[in-house]
Design an enzyme around this catalytic site. Structure first.
Site, PDB file in Angstrom:
ATOM      1  N   GLU A 138      -6.972   4.295   7.841  1.00 13.38           N
ATOM      2  CA  GLU A 138      -6.837   5.732   7.578  1.00 13.38           C
ATOM      3  C   GLU A 138      -8.105   6.287   6.935  1.00 13.38           C
ATOM      4  OE1 GLU A 138      -2.070   5.056   7.165  1.00 13.38           O
ATOM      5  OE2 GLU A 138      -3.225   5.466   5.339  1.00 13.38           O
ATOM      6  N   SER A 142       3.304  -2.250  10.274  1.00 19.53           N
ATOM      7  CA  SER A 142       4.752  -2.171  10.479  1.00 19.53           C
ATOM      8  C   SER A 142       5.465  -3.491  10.156  1.00 19.53           C
ATOM      9  CB  SER A 142       5.084  -1.702  11.907  1.00 19.53           C
ATOM     10  OG  SER A 142       4.538  -0.417  12.143  1.00 19.53           O
ATOM     11  N   GLU A 176      -5.459  -5.255  10.404  1.00 19.83           N
ATOM     12  CA  GLU A 176      -4.478  -4.196  10.635  1.00 19.83           C
ATOM     13  C   GLU A 176      -4.775  -3.499  11.954  1.00 19.83           C
ATOM     14  OE1 GLU A 176      -2.633  -2.695   6.662  1.00 19.83           O
ATOM     15  OE2 GLU A 176      -4.493  -1.650   7.050  1.00 19.83           O
ATOM     16  N   LYS A 190       0.049   4.250  -0.225  1.00 23.77           N
ATOM     17  CA  LYS A 190      -0.618   5.393   0.398  1.00 23.77           C
ATOM     18  C   LYS A 190      -0.439   6.634  -0.480  1.00 23.77           C
ATOM     19  CE  LYS A 190      -0.254   3.112   4.830  1.00 23.77           C
ATOM     20  NZ  LYS A 190      -0.115   3.238   6.291  1.00 23.77           N
ATOM     21  N   ASN A 214       0.858  -1.184   0.000  1.00 20.29           N
ATOM     22  CA  ASN A 214       0.000   0.000   0.000  1.00 20.29           C
ATOM     23  C   ASN A 214       0.898   1.240   0.000  1.00 20.29           C
ATOM     24  OD1 ASN A 214      -1.919   1.970   0.367  1.00 20.29           O
ATOM     25  ND2 ASN A 214      -2.469   1.353   2.451  1.00 20.29           N
ATOM     26  N   GLY A 229       2.295   2.241  10.834  1.00 21.24           N
ATOM     27  CA  GLY A 229       3.177   3.389  10.716  1.00 21.24           C
ATOM     28  C   GLY A 229       3.808   3.835  12.021  1.00 21.24           C
ATOM     29  N   HIS A 279      -9.524   0.729   4.830  1.00 19.75           N
ATOM     30  CA  HIS A 279      -8.252   0.933   5.531  1.00 19.75           C
ATOM     31  C   HIS A 279      -8.470   1.867   6.715  1.00 19.75           C
ATOM     32  CE1 HIS A 279      -4.126   2.216   6.339  1.00 19.75           C
ATOM     33  NE2 HIS A 279      -3.753   1.111   5.719  1.00 19.75           N
TER      34      HIS A 279
END
Length: 248
Positions: free
Chosen positions: A97, A211, A165, A13, A11, A171, A95
């Site tokens: 985010e 991560s 996730e 991003k 991904n 991150g 996701h």
């Protein structure tokens, strides 16, 4: 041993440029990549066409999002039909985010999944809990709630990969231990058995994101219910090849 094909998604991003994509394509083509691993990269929508043309057909490309209808007055959105029109077969939906920064709730994510599948796309559907939810013992509750919303809209499970996730690991440099990842994946597989079917549970790939690095991927890949990864920042670097080859 499972006959589920190991799956590694990258991904990107909101990162990349044509020259950066050229660099990524170069190290991925050089590889070598394990032929027994399915590889898909998720790139910004403006580069979907460029990336699809640059990569060999053995490597899949995914949009990072799409809307729940085919067309209309939805400024800034893209539809599954548009994604398919540039030769792309995958989309990442739900996701963390998108959920936390852009306010997408379970219902909207589920509607997007349903429409994407109906339009013939394959979906990487993301679920995962916040740090405070894990610390208060709500991991199962949150992950099952998110998964149920998605499952209610799934018409063809062969076109769905579920990415677990944990938000606290995305991150942040913090990774769920192999045991933590395996525990949630096993719970998810049991949920699928109990609420969808044993066949779907045995065949659906459950991948881990948060991560993942070249340093920890091999230990994570050894867990029986971890069928691959959804990789963020590391997918922009040559180390991504090592992660793809974690099962080699």
């Amino acid at each position: 041993m499972s006959d589920r094909k190991f799956f590694v998604g990258g991904n990107w991003k909101m990162n990349g440029s044509k020259s950066k994509i050229d660099d990524i394509v170069n190290f991925m083509v050089t590889g070598p990549l394990n032929a027994n691993t399915e590889v898909v990269v998720g790139c910004p929508s403006i580069y979907l066409d460029y990336t699809r043309k640059a990569l060999p057909p053995t490597i899949g490309v995914a949009a990072q999002n799409c809307y729940k209808v085919a067309s209309g007055a939805f400024t800034g959105e893209i539809s599954p039909a548009m994604i398919k029109d540039v030769g792309v077969e995958w989309v990442i939906l739900g996701h963390s985010e998108r959920r936390s920064i852009f306010g997408e709730n379970d219902q909207l994510v589920a509607e997007k999944v349903g429409h994407a599948l109906a339009e013939g796309l394959k979906v990487i559907a993301c679920v995962g809990e916040l740090l405070e939810e894990r610390e208060s013992g709500k991991t199962e509750e949150v992950v099952f709630r998110q998964t149920k919303a998605i499952a209610d809209k799934v018409s063809d499970w062969s076109k769905v990969v579920i990415a677990y996730e944990p938000v606290w690991a995305i991150g942040t440099g913090k990774t769920a231990s192999p045991q933590q990842a395996q525990e949630v994946h096993a719970q998810l597989r049991k949920w699928l058995t109990d609420n969808v079917s044993a066949d779907v549970a045995s065949k659906t790939r459950l991948i881990y994101g948060g991560s993942v690095t070249a340093g920890n991927c091999k230990d994570l890949a050894k867990e029986p219910d971890v069928d691959g990864f959804l990789v963020g920042g590391a997918s922009l670097k040559p180390d991504f090849v090592e992660i793809i080859n974690a099962k080699a």
